[in-house]
Design a protein around this motif. Structure first.
Motif, mmCIF file in Angstrom:
data_model
loop_
_atom_site.group_PDB
_atom_site.id
_atom_site.type_symbol
_atom_site.label_atom_id
_atom_site.label_comp_id
_atom_site.label_asym_id
_atom_site.label_seq_id
_atom_site.Cartn_x
_atom_site.Cartn_y
_atom_site.Cartn_z
ATOM 1 N N ALA A 41 36.823 42.738 40.271
ATOM 2 C CA ALA A 41 35.625 43.544 40.005
ATOM 3 C C ALA A 41 35.476 44.652 41.048
ATOM 4 N N TYR A 42 35.794 44.354 42.290
ATOM 5 C CA TYR A 42 35.783 45.415 43.305
ATOM 6 C C TYR A 42 36.823 46.469 42.961
ATOM 7 N N ALA A 43 38.009 46.032 42.578
ATOM 8 C CA ALA A 43 39.100 46.960 42.269
ATOM 9 C C ALA A 43 38.790 47.837 41.061
ATOM 10 N N THR A 44 37.944 47.328 40.147
ATOM 11 C CA THR A 44 37.599 48.083 38.931
ATOM 12 C C THR A 44 36.158 48.591 38.943
ATOM 13 N N HIS A 45 35.501 48.484 40.095
ATOM 14 C CA HIS A 45 34.163 49.052 40.327
ATOM 15 C C HIS A 45 33.086 48.454 39.425
ATOM 16 N N GLN A 46 33.103 47.137 39.270
ATOM 17 C CA GLN A 46 32.155 46.434 38.399
ATOM 18 C C GLN A 46 30.999 45.846 39.220
ATOM 19 N N ALA A 71 33.105 49.420 46.769
ATOM 20 C CA ALA A 71 34.185 49.268 45.787
ATOM 21 C C ALA A 71 34.955 50.567 45.591
ATOM 22 N N THR A 72 34.235 51.671 45.488
ATOM 23 C CA THR A 72 34.890 52.949 45.182
ATOM 24 C C THR A 72 35.445 53.656 46.417
ATOM 25 N N ALA A 73 34.895 53.376 47.593
ATOM 26 C CA ALA A 73 35.351 54.045 48.817
ATOM 27 C C ALA A 73 36.721 53.554 49.262
ATOM 28 N N ASN A 74 37.103 52.388 48.797
ATOM 29 C CA ASN A 74 38.357 51.778 49.225
ATOM 30 C C ASN A 74 39.359 51.688 48.076
ATOM 31 N N LYS A 75 40.628 51.741 48.448
ATOM 32 C CA LYS A 75 41.706 51.551 47.461
ATOM 33 C C LYS A 75 42.217 50.132 47.663
ATOM 34 N N TRP A 76 41.954 49.294 46.699
ATOM 35 C CA TRP A 76 42.280 47.865 46.799
ATOM 36 C C TRP A 76 43.752 47.649 46.534
ATOM 37 N N GLN A 77 44.440 47.005 47.475
ATOM 38 C CA GLN A 77 45.885 46.866 47.430
ATOM 39 C C GLN A 77 46.363 45.497 46.960
#
Length: 126
Positions: A41-46, A71-77
């Motif tokens: 959900a963080y990776a998809t901004h939910q 969620a949007t400020a970071n690029k989840w790896q």
């Protein structure tokens, strides 16, 4: 059509893995499944899902806007689960921050099951 692998690191597609919980089609059956779906959900901004799966006693400490910003400020790896019990999950979430710096969020999270649903209660940073 090519299915994208799930953000949580499973070999399943996002649609058949975490998105079934995020979309509300199913409830996460375990604390671990909820943790993985929250990472996705963080990776998809939910942000709505993240708030909804936070225990009601803790929601007052979070806002949709703050969650969405994080969620949007970071690029989840990548998500790495280091330990799990019935109601705890220790994990490392790897991401690239706003300054383009590699970061690791290492947390020991506690979950609670109420009315047949799992909720995130809190986390301690390692």
């Amino acid at each position: 059509m090519i299915s994208k692998k799930c953000y949580c690191g499973s070999s399943k597609s996002f649609e058949s893995c975490c998105n079934r919980y995020i979309s509300g089609a199913q409830k996460a059956p375990t604390a671990l499944a909820l943790m993985k779906s929250r990472y996705s959900a963080y990776a998809t901004h939910q942000a709505d899902y993240l708030l909804a799966t936070t225990h009601s006693s803790e929601r007052k400490y979070y806002s949709r806007e703050e969650i969405l910003h994080w969620a949007t400020a970071n690029k989840w790896q990548k998500l790495e689960i280091t330990a799990a019990t019935e109601n705890t999950v220790e994990f490392k979430a790897y991401f690239i921050d706003e300054n383009n710096t590699n970061q690791v969020h290492h947390e020991f999270s506690t979950f609670k099951k109420e009315n047949d649903s799992w909720y995130y209660v809190d986390g301690k940073f390692k």
